[in-house]
Design an enzyme around this catalytic site. Structure first.
Site, short mmCIF file in Angstrom:
data_model
loop_
_atom_site.label_atom_id
_atom_site.label_comp_id
_atom_site.label_asym_id
_atom_site.label_seq_id
_atom_site.Cartn_x
_atom_site.Cartn_y
_atom_site.Cartn_z
N CYS A 1 54.41 53.12 -17.12
CA CYS A 1 53.72 51.83 -17.17
C CYS A 1 52.31 51.97 -16.64
O CYS A 1 52.06 52.64 -15.65
CB CYS A 1 54.49 50.78 -16.35
N CYS B 1 52.74 50.06 -10.90
CA CYS B 1 53.40 51.33 -11.26
C CYS B 1 52.48 52.53 -11.02
O CYS B 1 52.97 53.62 -10.71
CB CYS B 1 53.81 51.30 -12.73
N ASP C 1 55.99 31.60 -25.69
CA ASP C 1 55.52 31.44 -24.30
C ASP C 1 56.74 31.37 -23.39
O ASP C 1 57.80 30.87 -23.82
CB ASP C 1 54.70 30.15 -24.14
N GLN D 1 61.97 19.97 -35.05
CA GLN D 1 63.13 19.69 -34.22
C GLN D 1 64.37 19.66 -35.12
O GLN D 1 64.30 20.05 -36.30
CB GLN D 1 62.94 18.38 -33.44
N GLY E 1 62.80 22.66 -29.42
CA GLY E 1 64.18 22.25 -29.19
C GLY E 1 65.16 23.38 -28.96
O GLY E 1 66.37 23.18 -29.00
N HIS F 1 52.94 43.44 -13.15
CA HIS F 1 53.80 44.39 -13.88
C HIS F 1 54.56 43.69 -15.00
O HIS F 1 54.56 44.13 -16.16
CB HIS F 1 54.81 45.07 -12.94
N CYS G 1 50.36 49.56 -15.40
CA CYS G 1 49.92 48.48 -14.50
C CYS G 1 49.66 49.01 -13.09
O CYS G 1 50.17 50.08 -12.70
CB CYS G 1 50.98 47.37 -14.46
N ASP H 1 50.51 22.50 -24.25
CA ASP H 1 51.65 21.77 -24.78
C ASP H 1 51.33 20.28 -24.67
O ASP H 1 50.31 19.90 -24.10
CB ASP H 1 52.95 22.17 -24.05
N SER H 2 52.23 19.45 -25.19
CA SER H 2 51.87 18.02 -25.32
C SER H 2 52.29 17.22 -24.09
O SER H 2 51.92 16.06 -23.95
CB SER H 2 52.61 17.43 -26.53
N GLY H 3 53.12 17.80 -23.24
CA GLY H 3 53.67 17.05 -22.11
C GLY H 3 55.04 16.47 -22.40
O GLY H 3 55.76 16.06 -21.50
N GLY H 4 55.43 16.45 -23.67
CA GLY H 4 56.68 15.81 -24.07
C GLY H 4 57.91 16.43 -23.44
O GLY H 4 58.82 15.75 -22.99
N PHE H 5 57.93 17.74 -23.38
CA PHE H 5 59.10 18.44 -22.83
C PHE H 5 59.16 18.26 -21.32
O PHE H 5 60.20 17.94 -20.76
CB PHE H 5 59.00 19.93 -23.18
C1 LIG Z 1 62.49 27.12 -21.51
N1 LIG Z 1 62.93 26.50 -22.74
C2 LIG Z 1 62.11 25.66 -23.45
N2 LIG Z 1 62.47 25.01 -24.56
C3 LIG Z 1 61.41 24.26 -24.95
C4 LIG Z 1 61.27 23.36 -26.00
C5 LIG Z 1 60.06 22.70 -26.12
C6 LIG Z 1 59.89 21.70 -27.20
O1 LIG Z 1 60.70 21.55 -28.08
N3 LIG Z 1 58.79 20.92 -27.10
N4 LIG Z 1 58.56 19.97 -28.05
C7 LIG Z 1 59.02 22.92 -25.23
C8 LIG Z 1 59.19 23.82 -24.18
C9 LIG Z 1 60.39 24.48 -24.05
N5 LIG Z 1 60.85 25.35 -23.09
#
Ligand SMILES: CNc1nc2cc(C(=O)NN)ccc2[nH]1
Length: 373
Positions: free
Chosen positions: A305, A310, A267, A190, A217, A336, A307, A93-97
């Site tokens: 399951c 289990c 994710d 967004q 978002g 699990h 795993c 991810d970019s780090g922004g969140f």
């Molecule tokens: C757990 N909820 C959740 N919402 C997210 C939204 C973003 C996002 O809009 N990044 N630009 C990132 C991680 C997120 N994790």
């Protein structure tokens, strides 16, 4: 090994899709669930175990890795794949969140975000340019644009301003990413829950052009009904021939509802984080292994399951090692939960390929008793 990145959409069933993302480090079957490997590890799991659950790709967090051990150190040591011994695809991810939810003393301007590390208070800058450089040093296969994810609820003008800033940052991310064959840059839509703002964002991203598109978002407190309402239109606003990635989702029924509405990748920390807190996901619903009623139960969590938890252990044992705070507890319950999440993805991929998604979904919901089981 071809040094290319591509997505093949193979079958659709209603809005649901199945396909494959091809990268130099291997293929990602979609719909795909990405375990979260925040600090260069999926917590309590060996990488070989993560692969055995069926994960084709995992997520790394730029915010955490830039602070510790730093992207420069990981680069000097051969990149994130070598560093954490995972040779399959990685999306970062970019780090922004996370910078907005984890750091201290933040200052957000048109240029980017200056902030203090939550670890040692040191000063840092995240911007489209620095985020692209950090993700390049990490060596990730799929890079996310640097954007801003506004907290909900927020009024429409605030959401519009934030989205338009993110679109300017998407343009700068694209420019800073450069020409990197075999690597992908994903744009992030967004616009909150607003259909017109989401359409404006999708249009802006397509004008720039990306190898994949995320729905950002969401999962920020809006609740499942509002999220599904947004997913009833947002994925369809994005290019049909590129992967659609819903960020930060979710519980098993969130995941199924998102795939049903056209999402290809997701994710979430839920399966791993819950594994460490004793919350176990099964096809019949959630088991809280801490509950005393498991103390003498010789049965496995789920006798269907595959795993290790289990196959080899009773609920009584899992209850005991959780209560005793033994390390094996987090290992087995995480293993699990990740296996269960990957089996949901495999079930949906097969059902979409066979044109039986609706029947699969009905069976998925029928099996889930309310509450603890
Ligand atoms: C757990 N909820 C959740 N919402 C997210 C939204 C973003 C996002 O809009 N990044 N630009 C990132 C991680 C997120 N994790």
């Amino acid at each position: 090994m071809k040094n290319t990145f591509s997505f093949e959409l193979q079958k659709t069933d209603g809005a649901a899709r199945t396909g494959v993302i091809r990268t130099p480090r291997g293929e990602v079957r979609t719909p795909a669930f990405m375990p979260v490997g925040t600090a260069a590890t999926v917590k309590a799991m060996m990488p070989e175990s993560v692969a055995e659950t069926g994960a084709d790709i995992l997520l790394g967090n730029t915010y955490h890795l830039m602070l510790r051990p730093t992207a420069e150190r990981i680069d000097r040591l051969g990149g994130l794949h070598r560093f954490m011994n995972w040779d399959r695809p990685i999306l970062t991810d970019s780090g922004g969140f996370q910078v907005m939810s984890l750091s201290g003393l933040r200052k957000l301007t048109e240029d980017g975000v200056t902030f203090k590390s939550h670890i040692d208070g040191s000063k840092h800058v995240l911007s489209p340019e620095t985020s692209m450089e950090i993700q390049r040093l990490l060596g990730s296969d799929i890079v996310m644009c640097f954007d801003e994810c506004p907290a909900l609820p927020a009024d429409k003008s605030r959401i519009a301003d934030s989205m338009r800033l993110s679109m300017r940052w998407a343009d700068r991310s694209r420019a800073a990413f450069g020409d990197r064959p075999g690597h992908a840059l994903f744009g992030i839509q967004q616009g909150g829950l607003e259909e017109d703002l989401r359409a404006e964002s999708a249009e802006a991203l397509q004008q720039i052009g990306f190898e994949g598109y995320a729905v950002g978002g969401l999962a920020v407190g809006e609740g499942q009904e509002a999220m599904f309402g947004c997913l009833d239109f947002a994925p369809g606003q994005l290019p049909v021939d590129k992967p659609r990635y819903l960020m930060g989702v979710g519980k098993p029924d969130d995941i199924v509802g998102a795939v049903k509405r056209g999402i290809d990748m997701m994710d979430c920390v839920l399966p791993s984080r819950s594994g460490r807190t004793g919350q176990v996901f099964t096809r019949h619903g959630v088991v809280n292994i801490k509950n005393a009623r498991h103390a003498d139960d010789p049965r496995p969590l789920d006798d269907t399951c595959r795993c290790p938890a289990c196959r080899n252990y009773s609920r009584a044992y899992l209850h005991h090692v959780f209560r005793s705070q033994e390390m094996i507890s987090g290992m087995l319950l995480t293993w699990h939960n990740l296996t269960y999440f990957q089996d949901i993805m495999q079930g949906m991929r097969a059902a979409i390929a066979a044109g039986t998604f609706d029947a699969w979904e009905a069976d998925f919901h029928a099996g889930r008793a309310a509450g603890d089981i």
